[in-house]
Design a protein around this motif. Sequence first.
Motif, PDB file in Angstrom:
ATOM      1  N   LYS A  10      41.150 -36.405  39.680  1.00 26.74           N
ATOM      2  CA  LYS A  10      41.541 -35.328  38.757  1.00 26.74           C
ATOM      3  C   LYS A  10      40.363 -34.403  38.461  1.00 26.74           C
ATOM      4  O   LYS A  10      40.532 -33.181  38.388  1.00 26.74           O
ATOM      5  CB  LYS A  10      42.089 -35.910  37.455  1.00 26.74           C
ATOM      6  N   ILE A  11      39.182 -34.975  38.287  1.00 28.81           N
ATOM      7  CA  ILE A  11      37.998 -34.150  38.020  1.00 28.81           C
ATOM      8  C   ILE A  11      37.702 -33.259  39.223  1.00 28.81           C
ATOM      9  O   ILE A  11      37.457 -32.057  39.067  1.00 28.81           O
ATOM     10  CB  ILE A  11      36.777 -35.024  37.663  1.00 28.81           C
ATOM     11  N   LEU A  12      37.713 -33.834  40.418  1.00 22.77           N
ATOM     12  CA  LEU A  12      37.429 -33.035  41.617  1.00 22.77           C
ATOM     13  C   LEU A  12      38.440 -31.896  41.770  1.00 22.77           C
ATOM     14  O   LEU A  12      38.069 -30.762  42.100  1.00 22.77           O
ATOM     15  CB  LEU A  12      37.427 -33.920  42.864  1.00 22.77           C
ATOM     16  N   LEU A  13      39.711 -32.182  41.539  1.00 24.27           N
ATOM     17  CA  LEU A  13      40.729 -31.139  41.615  1.00 24.27           C
ATOM     18  C   LEU A  13      40.493 -30.051  40.563  1.00 24.27           C
ATOM     19  O   LEU A  13      40.652 -28.858  40.848  1.00 24.27           O
ATOM     20  CB  LEU A  13      42.124 -31.744  41.452  1.00 24.27           C
ATOM     21  N   ALA A  14      40.106 -30.450  39.358  1.00 27.89           N
ATOM     22  CA  ALA A  14      39.849 -29.481  38.288  1.00 27.89           C
ATOM     23  C   ALA A  14      38.645 -28.607  38.611  1.00 27.89           C
ATOM     24  O   ALA A  14      38.667 -27.388  38.390  1.00 27.89           O
ATOM     25  CB  ALA A  14      39.645 -30.205  36.957  1.00 27.89           C
ATOM     26  N   VAL A  15      37.593 -29.202  39.147  1.00 28.55           N
ATOM     27  CA  VAL A  15      36.397 -28.426  39.494  1.00 28.55           C
ATOM     28  C   VAL A  15      36.718 -27.431  40.601  1.00 28.55           C
ATOM     29  O   VAL A  15      36.281 -26.278  40.560  1.00 28.55           O
ATOM     30  CB  VAL A  15      35.227 -29.358  39.907  1.00 28.55           C
ATOM     31  N   GLU A  16      37.515 -27.852  41.564  1.00 29.24           N
ATOM     32  CA  GLU A  16      37.891 -26.959  42.653  1.00 29.24           C
ATOM     33  C   GLU A  16      38.646 -25.733  42.135  1.00 29.24           C
ATOM     34  O   GLU A  16      38.540 -24.646  42.706  1.00 29.24           O
ATOM     35  CB  GLU A  16      38.749 -27.701  43.671  1.00 29.24           C
ATOM     36  N   GLN A  17      39.399 -25.881  41.061  1.00 29.61           N
ATOM     37  CA  GLN A  17      40.215 -24.790  40.522  1.00 29.61           C
ATOM     38  C   GLN A  17      39.410 -23.760  39.727  1.00 29.61           C
ATOM     39  O   GLN A  17      39.938 -22.705  39.374  1.00 29.61           O
ATOM     40  CB  GLN A  17      41.332 -25.353  39.635  1.00 29.61           C
ATOM     41  N   LEU A  18      38.143 -24.043  39.450  1.00 28.21           N
ATOM     42  CA  LEU A  18      37.337 -23.093  38.683  1.00 28.21           C
ATOM     43  C   LEU A  18      37.226 -21.777  39.442  1.00 28.21           C
ATOM     44  O   LEU A  18      36.977 -21.757  40.646  1.00 28.21           O
ATOM     45  CB  LEU A  18      35.945 -23.659  38.417  1.00 28.21           C
ATOM     46  N   ALA A  19      37.387 -20.683  38.712  1.00 24.27           N
ATOM     47  CA  ALA A  19      37.395 -19.367  39.344  1.00 24.27           C
ATOM     48  C   ALA A  19      35.983 -18.841  39.605  1.00 24.27           C
ATOM     49  O   ALA A  19      35.728 -18.234  40.624  1.00 24.27           O
ATOM     50  CB  ALA A  19      38.162 -18.380  38.474  1.00 24.27           C
ATOM     51  N   VAL A  20      35.075 -19.056  38.698  1.00 26.14           N
ATOM     52  CA  VAL A  20      33.710 -18.544  38.833  1.00 26.14           C
ATOM     53  C   VAL A  20      32.715 -19.611  38.401  1.00 26.14           C
ATOM     54  O   VAL A  20      33.046 -20.526  37.655  1.00 26.14           O
ATOM     55  CB  VAL A  20      33.489 -17.266  37.988  1.00 26.14           C
ATOM     56  N   GLU A  21      31.492 -19.457  38.870  1.00 26.47           N
ATOM     57  CA  GLU A  21      30.466 -20.451  38.589  1.00 26.47           C
ATOM     58  C   GLU A  21      30.108 -20.549  37.107  1.00 26.47           C
ATOM     59  O   GLU A  21      29.575 -21.550  36.661  1.00 26.47           O
ATOM     60  CB  GLU A  21      29.217 -20.119  39.405  1.00 26.47           C
ATOM     61  N   GLU A  22      30.399 -19.521  36.334  1.00 25.93           N
ATOM     62  CA  GLU A  22      30.079 -19.560  34.907  1.00 25.93           C
ATOM     63  C   GLU A  22      31.010 -20.504  34.146  1.00 25.93           C
ATOM     64  O   GLU A  22      30.765 -20.835  33.012  1.00 25.93           O
ATOM     65  CB  GLU A  22      30.142 -18.164  34.285  1.00 25.93           C
ATOM     66  N   ILE A  30      40.043 -32.828  30.799  1.00 29.62           N
ATOM     67  CA  ILE A  30      40.872 -33.771  31.556  1.00 29.62           C
ATOM     68  C   ILE A  30      41.720 -34.550  30.558  1.00 29.62           C
ATOM     69  O   ILE A  30      41.249 -35.491  29.922  1.00 29.62           O
ATOM     70  CB  ILE A  30      40.006 -34.738  32.403  1.00 29.62           C
ATOM     71  N   PRO A  31      42.988 -34.155  30.386  1.00 30.84           N
ATOM     72  CA  PRO A  31      43.833 -34.812  29.395  1.00 30.84           C
ATOM     73  C   PRO A  31      44.137 -36.271  29.760  1.00 30.84           C
ATOM     74  O   PRO A  31      44.185 -36.641  30.937  1.00 30.84           O
ATOM     75  CB  PRO A  31      45.102 -33.969  29.383  1.00 30.84           C
ATOM     76  N   GLY A  32      44.318 -37.078  28.728  1.00 31.81           N
ATOM     77  CA  GLY A  32      44.711 -38.466  28.927  1.00 31.81           C
ATOM     78  C   GLY A  32      43.547 -39.433  29.064  1.00 31.81           C
ATOM     79  O   GLY A  32      43.767 -40.630  29.259  1.00 31.81           O
ATOM     80  N   PHE A  33      42.320 -38.928  28.963  1.00 34.55           N
ATOM     81  CA  PHE A  33      41.141 -39.779  29.083  1.00 34.55           C
ATOM     82  C   PHE A  33      40.191 -39.485  27.928  1.00 34.55           C
ATOM     83  O   PHE A  33      40.018 -38.333  27.538  1.00 34.55           O
ATOM     84  CB  PHE A  33      40.419 -39.526  30.412  1.00 34.55           C
ATOM     85  N   ALA A  34      39.559 -40.528  27.424  1.00 30.71           N
ATOM     86  CA  ALA A  34      38.595 -40.363  26.342  1.00 30.71           C
ATOM     87  C   ALA A  34      37.397 -39.563  26.836  1.00 30.71           C
ATOM     88  O   ALA A  34      36.968 -39.738  27.986  1.00 30.71           O
ATOM     89  CB  ALA A  34      38.137 -41.725  25.837  1.00 30.71           C
ATOM     90  N   PRO A  35      36.853 -38.676  26.008  1.00 28.57           N
ATOM     91  CA  PRO A  35      35.722 -37.848  26.431  1.00 28.57           C
ATOM     92  C   PRO A  35      34.531 -38.651  26.973  1.00 28.57           C
ATOM     93  O   PRO A  35      33.916 -38.242  27.957  1.00 28.57           O
ATOM     94  CB  PRO A  35      35.333 -37.086  25.161  1.00 28.57           C
ATOM     95  N   GLU A  36      34.237 -39.795  26.383  1.00 26.48           N
ATOM     96  CA  GLU A  36      33.096 -40.586  26.870  1.00 26.48           C
ATOM     97  C   GLU A  36      33.353 -41.143  28.275  1.00 26.48           C
ATOM     98  O   GLU A  36      32.442 -41.287  29.082  1.00 26.48           O
ATOM     99  CB  GLU A  36      32.693 -41.696  25.899  1.00 26.48           C
ATOM    100  N   VAL A  37      34.621 -41.411  28.583  1.00 24.54           N
ATOM    101  CA  VAL A  37      34.980 -41.896  29.921  1.00 24.54           C
ATOM    102  C   VAL A  37      34.853 -40.758  30.933  1.00 24.54           C
ATOM    103  O   VAL A  37      34.314 -40.937  32.031  1.00 24.54           O
ATOM    104  CB  VAL A  37      36.404 -42.495  29.923  1.00 24.54           C
ATOM    105  N   VAL A  38      35.312 -39.570  30.563  1.00 34.45           N
ATOM    106  CA  VAL A  38      35.200 -38.411  31.453  1.00 34.45           C
ATOM    107  C   VAL A  38      33.731 -38.062  31.668  1.00 34.45           C
ATOM    108  O   VAL A  38      33.300 -37.806  32.797  1.00 34.45           O
ATOM    109  CB  VAL A  38      35.988 -37.201  30.911  1.00 34.45           C
ATOM    110  N   ASN A  39      32.942 -38.078  30.605  1.00 40.42           N
ATOM    111  CA  ASN A  39      31.512 -37.796  30.736  1.00 40.42           C
ATOM    112  C   ASN A  39      30.842 -38.773  31.693  1.00 40.42           C
ATOM    113  O   ASN A  39      30.031 -38.378  32.526  1.00 40.42           O
ATOM    114  CB  ASN A  39      30.811 -37.841  29.374  1.00 40.42           C
ATOM    115  N   TYR A  40      31.175 -40.042  31.589  1.00 44.16           N
ATOM    116  CA  TYR A  40      30.611 -41.055  32.479  1.00 44.16           C
ATOM    117  C   TYR A  40      30.953 -40.736  33.939  1.00 44.16           C
ATOM    118  O   TYR A  40      30.096 -40.793  34.818  1.00 44.16           O
ATOM    119  CB  TYR A  40      31.145 -42.438  32.086  1.00 44.16           C
ATOM    120  N   HIS A  41      32.189 -40.367  34.183  1.00 44.59           N
ATOM    121  CA  HIS A  41      32.622 -40.068  35.546  1.00 44.59           C
ATOM    122  C   HIS A  41      32.036 -38.745  36.056  1.00 44.59           C
ATOM    123  O   HIS A  41      31.706 -38.627  37.238  1.00 44.59           O
ATOM    124  CB  HIS A  41      34.147 -40.102  35.639  1.00 44.59           C
ATOM    125  N   LEU A  42      31.885 -37.767  35.183  1.00 43.80           N
ATOM    126  CA  LEU A  42      31.205 -36.533  35.567  1.00 43.80           C
ATOM    127  C   LEU A  42      29.761 -36.829  35.981  1.00 43.80           C
ATOM    128  O   LEU A  42      29.259 -36.284  36.964  1.00 43.80           O
ATOM    129  CB  LEU A  42      31.231 -35.520  34.420  1.00 43.80           C
TER     130      LEU A  42
END
Length: 120
Positions: A10-22, A30-42
Amino acid sequence: MKRNWELIRKILLAVEQLAVEEQAVAANDIPGFAPEVVNYHLQLLNDAGLVKGSCSTYLDGRVECFARQLTWQGHEFLDKIRSQGMWNKTLSVLRDKGLDLSFDTIKAAAAQVAANIIGS
């Protein structure tokens, strides 16, 4: 904390969808996941060289990460697991064979699933 391959995808798909580098994908994106879990995976994805981003560690031990773009290797990996059907077949092959879900086994299994589909 264990790696969550569904979250990684899900993270890889979301990053790919970014329009510009900013722009960037952050823990709350990333809905459905605790922020600390997403941060760890990032952080894992950044450390593995699949995304370009940054992480900051605060005095209280909290880590906050952002991913701004995929690397070449990130694009290559995502191309193997992008479609939900391919992803499900890849996971099924690995589970049927009793293999661990590691980066290398997922890449190899996804390539084999694609080769089987192409050869059909």
